[in-house]
Write a protein that holds these residues in place. Sequence first.
Motif, PDB file in Angstrom:
ATOM      1  N   GLY A 188      34.101  40.514  54.241  1.00 29.55           N
ATOM      2  CA  GLY A 188      33.849  41.965  54.221  1.00 29.55           C
ATOM      3  C   GLY A 188      34.996  43.300  54.664  1.00 29.55           C
ATOM      4  N   GLU A 189      35.496  43.350  54.075  1.00 28.44           N
ATOM      5  CA  GLU A 189      37.106  44.078  54.261  1.00 28.44           C
ATOM      6  C   GLU A 189      36.820  44.866  52.586  1.00 28.44           C
ATOM      7  N   VAL A 190      35.906  44.838  51.658  1.00 32.97           N
ATOM      8  CA  VAL A 190      35.442  45.477  50.713  1.00 32.97           C
ATOM      9  C   VAL A 190      33.969  45.768  50.684  1.00 32.97           C
ATOM     10  N   ARG A 191      33.954  47.509  50.824  1.00 28.20           N
ATOM     11  CA  ARG A 191      32.234  47.240  50.647  1.00 28.20           C
ATOM     12  C   ARG A 191      32.279  48.694  50.243  1.00 28.20           C
ATOM     13  N   THR A 192      31.335  48.772  49.619  1.00 23.95           N
ATOM     14  CA  THR A 192      30.967  50.683  48.945  1.00 23.95           C
ATOM     15  C   THR A 192      30.006  51.307  50.320  1.00 23.95           C
ATOM     16  N   LYS A 193      29.448  51.954  50.153  1.00 25.38           N
ATOM     17  CA  LYS A 193      29.378  53.397  51.383  1.00 25.38           C
ATOM     18  C   LYS A 193      27.716  52.623  51.229  1.00 25.38           C
ATOM     19  N   ASP A 194      26.718  52.308  50.653  1.00 23.44           N
ATOM     20  CA  ASP A 194      25.408  51.827  50.999  1.00 23.44           C
ATOM     21  C   ASP A 194      25.561  50.585  51.599  1.00 23.44           C
ATOM     22  N   ILE A 195      26.715  49.861  51.711  1.00 25.31           N
ATOM     23  CA  ILE A 195      26.685  48.324  52.613  1.00 25.31           C
ATOM     24  C   ILE A 195      27.532  48.490  53.619  1.00 25.31           C
ATOM     25  N   GLY A 196      27.658  50.319  54.722  1.00 27.49           N
ATOM     26  CA  GLY A 196      28.820  50.458  55.434  1.00 27.49           C
ATOM     27  C   GLY A 196      30.334  49.816  55.077  1.00 27.49           C
ATOM     28  N   GLY A 197      30.370  50.509  53.622  1.00 33.14           N
ATOM     29  CA  GLY A 197      32.708  50.703  53.719  1.00 33.14           C
ATOM     30  C   GLY A 197      33.008  52.399  53.475  1.00 33.14           C
ATOM     31  N   SER A 198      33.724  51.899  52.658  1.00 32.52           N
ATOM     32  CA  SER A 198      34.540  53.359  52.509  1.00 32.52           C
ATOM     33  C   SER A 198      34.897  52.786  51.011  1.00 32.52           C
ATOM     34  N   ALA A 199      34.317  51.704  50.682  1.00 28.20           N
ATOM     35  CA  ALA A 199      35.251  51.241  49.134  1.00 28.20           C
ATOM     36  C   ALA A 199      35.035  51.885  48.182  1.00 28.20           C
ATOM     37  N   SER A 200      34.827  52.450  47.088  1.00 26.83           N
ATOM     38  CA  SER A 200      34.898  52.922  45.551  1.00 26.83           C
ATOM     39  C   SER A 200      34.737  51.970  45.062  1.00 26.83           C
ATOM     40  N   THR A 201      33.893  52.381  43.739  1.00 23.59           N
ATOM     41  CA  THR A 201      33.141  51.437  43.001  1.00 23.59           C
ATOM     42  C   THR A 201      34.061  50.456  42.326  1.00 23.59           C
ATOM     43  N   THR A 202      35.233  51.260  41.940  1.00 20.77           N
ATOM     44  CA  THR A 202      36.357  50.426  41.355  1.00 20.77           C
ATOM     45  C   THR A 202      37.200  49.663  42.711  1.00 20.77           C
ATOM     46  N   GLU A 203      37.722  49.454  43.546  1.00 15.29           N
ATOM     47  CA  GLU A 203      38.789  48.765  44.298  1.00 15.29           C
ATOM     48  C   GLU A 203      36.937  47.833  45.139  1.00 15.29           C
ATOM     49  N   MET A 204      35.841  48.050  44.952  1.00 15.68           N
ATOM     50  CA  MET A 204      34.982  46.618  44.522  1.00 15.68           C
ATOM     51  C   MET A 204      34.900  45.742  43.880  1.00 15.68           C
ATOM     52  N   GLY A 205      34.920  46.308  42.429  1.00 14.31           N
ATOM     53  CA  GLY A 205      35.228  45.737  41.381  1.00 14.31           C
ATOM     54  C   GLY A 205      36.423  44.764  41.154  1.00 14.31           C
ATOM     55  N   ASP A 206      37.997  45.576  41.489  1.00 17.93           N
ATOM     56  CA  ASP A 206      38.647  44.792  42.122  1.00 17.93           C
ATOM     57  C   ASP A 206      38.907  43.468  42.693  1.00 17.93           C
ATOM     58  N   ALA A 207      37.904  43.394  44.044  1.00 19.06           N
ATOM     59  CA  ALA A 207      38.259  42.782  44.831  1.00 19.06           C
ATOM     60  C   ALA A 207      36.680  41.555  44.576  1.00 19.06           C
ATOM     61  N   ILE A 208      35.708  41.701  43.642  1.00 18.73           N
ATOM     62  CA  ILE A 208      34.949  40.206  42.848  1.00 18.73           C
ATOM     63  C   ILE A 208      35.961  40.024  41.694  1.00 18.73           C
ATOM     64  N   ILE A 209      37.044  40.798  41.062  1.00 18.52           N
ATOM     65  CA  ILE A 209      37.207  40.394  39.589  1.00 18.52           C
ATOM     66  C   ILE A 209      38.693  39.205  40.670  1.00 18.52           C
ATOM     67  N   GLU A 210      39.394  39.461  41.749  1.00 18.04           N
ATOM     68  CA  GLU A 210      39.965  39.251  42.393  1.00 18.04           C
ATOM     69  C   GLU A 210      39.222  37.593  42.981  1.00 18.04           C
ATOM     70  N   LYS A 211      38.210  37.289  43.336  1.00 17.42           N
ATOM     71  CA  LYS A 211      37.181  36.289  43.975  1.00 17.42           C
ATOM     72  C   LYS A 211      37.608  35.561  42.465  1.00 17.42           C
ATOM     73  N   ILE A 212      36.982  35.758  41.637  1.00 22.13           N
ATOM     74  CA  ILE A 212      37.175  35.066  39.539  1.00 22.13           C
ATOM     75  C   ILE A 212      38.288  34.665  39.931  1.00 22.13           C
ATOM     76  N   ASN A 213      39.464  35.233  39.697  1.00 32.23           N
ATOM     77  CA  ASN A 213      40.805  34.944  39.533  1.00 32.23           C
ATOM     78  C   ASN A 213      40.992  33.859  39.714  1.00 32.23           C
ATOM     79  N   ALA A 214      40.940  33.789  41.632  1.00 29.66           N
ATOM     80  CA  ALA A 214      40.976  32.602  42.569  1.00 29.66           C
ATOM     81  C   ALA A 214      40.473  31.734  42.268  1.00 29.66           C
ATOM     82  N   GLN A 215      38.908  31.298  41.384  1.00 28.48           N
ATOM     83  CA  GLN A 215      38.031  29.846  41.552  1.00 28.48           C
ATOM     84  C   GLN A 215      39.187  30.167  40.129  1.00 28.48           C
ATOM     85  N   MET A 216      39.254  30.688  38.989  1.00 29.72           N
ATOM     86  CA  MET A 216      39.449  29.984  37.683  1.00 29.72           C
ATOM     87  C   MET A 216      41.011  29.208  37.982  1.00 29.72           C
TER      88      MET A 216
END
Length: 358
Positions: A328-356
């Motif tokens: 819930g820390e990174v969300r774009t405006k459409d889902i109730g947050g203020s994150a940028s497109t790139t910040e959302m991409g960064d967060a997803i990549i961070e979670k992929i790196n953690a899985q790998m």
Amino acid sequence: MTTYKIAVIAGDGIGKEVMAEALRVMEVLQQYDADFKLQLEEFPWSSDYYLEHGEIMPKDGLDQLKKFDAILFGAIGDARVPDEVTIWELIMPIRKQFKQYVNFRPVKSLKGIGSPLKNGKDIDFVIFRENAEGEYSNSGGRMFEGQADEMAVQNTIMTRKGIENITRAAAQYAVAHGKQKVTSATKSNAVIHTLKLWDEHVKQVLAEEFPDLQLESNYIDALVAYFVERPQSFEVVVASNLFGDILSDLGSSLVGGLGLSPSANINPEKDYPSMFEPVHGSAPDIAGRGIANPIAQIWSAALMLSHLGRPDLAEKIVLAIEHVLLDGEVRTKDIGGSASTTEMGDAIIEKINAQMSL
């Protein structure tokens, strides 16, 4: 090493922004798997291309795309170019000429995202929309334009083969995923020719080839109400082109909105490349502001990987998306947050790196 050749068409508006994030995710996955390689080729076909060249796709565009294993598509649409150009000279030729007769849309409530419904938890079904004929057939015309007796005719074309193909694809998915029921959308009490043909052959395919599956047939007006009243009761929904389009957007709204919703235009036989794209449009009102939600595009890329035979990588992407939403820390405006497109991409990549790294 398996190399997949992917055509990338970012298109218009936010398509370019969300596509960049999907491609970053693909690059990260390749770093962890020596047997997985994507050979990407980007095509500039868009409204800007049309305004410069007088055509939105070159005359040999389909021939260029045939050599690819899949097409990753962004979004198309621009106020400067008529919709009939962007749709009927780019998207529709690809879908129809490449026999992408299955439009596949998952409707899944992601962990960490609320629903507008009080009963909106644990929604998890898929829609198989007939994608090559039906109500979206380029058959008809207008007469006496500008006169008092002006008229228009738009023909719906349904074929036995088309109905059987989409029903069989839906049923095969149901069996492969342990589902018990297929729900058919119809309105054959009023549309007595095409939709009676639909009813007859949906029923026949299931009875003759998939006797263990239950068929639930609902009139479309009742079905949209059932989507709201009892969305958890659906497993696999099969529908004509128009009905499937409407139901898919309603389904997206039930689980968080179009910014989260992926889709696939599939040629099941793999005689032609399939195309994967987010449900949302080009959103010119927010284009260039860096606030678009890239999840639908990234999830569409996951559907592409699953189609190419790498469901393991697709699962990692979806899990990463859910983990980001749960945090819930990174969300774009459409889902109730203020994150940028790139910040959302960064967060997803961070979670992929953690899985790998596990």
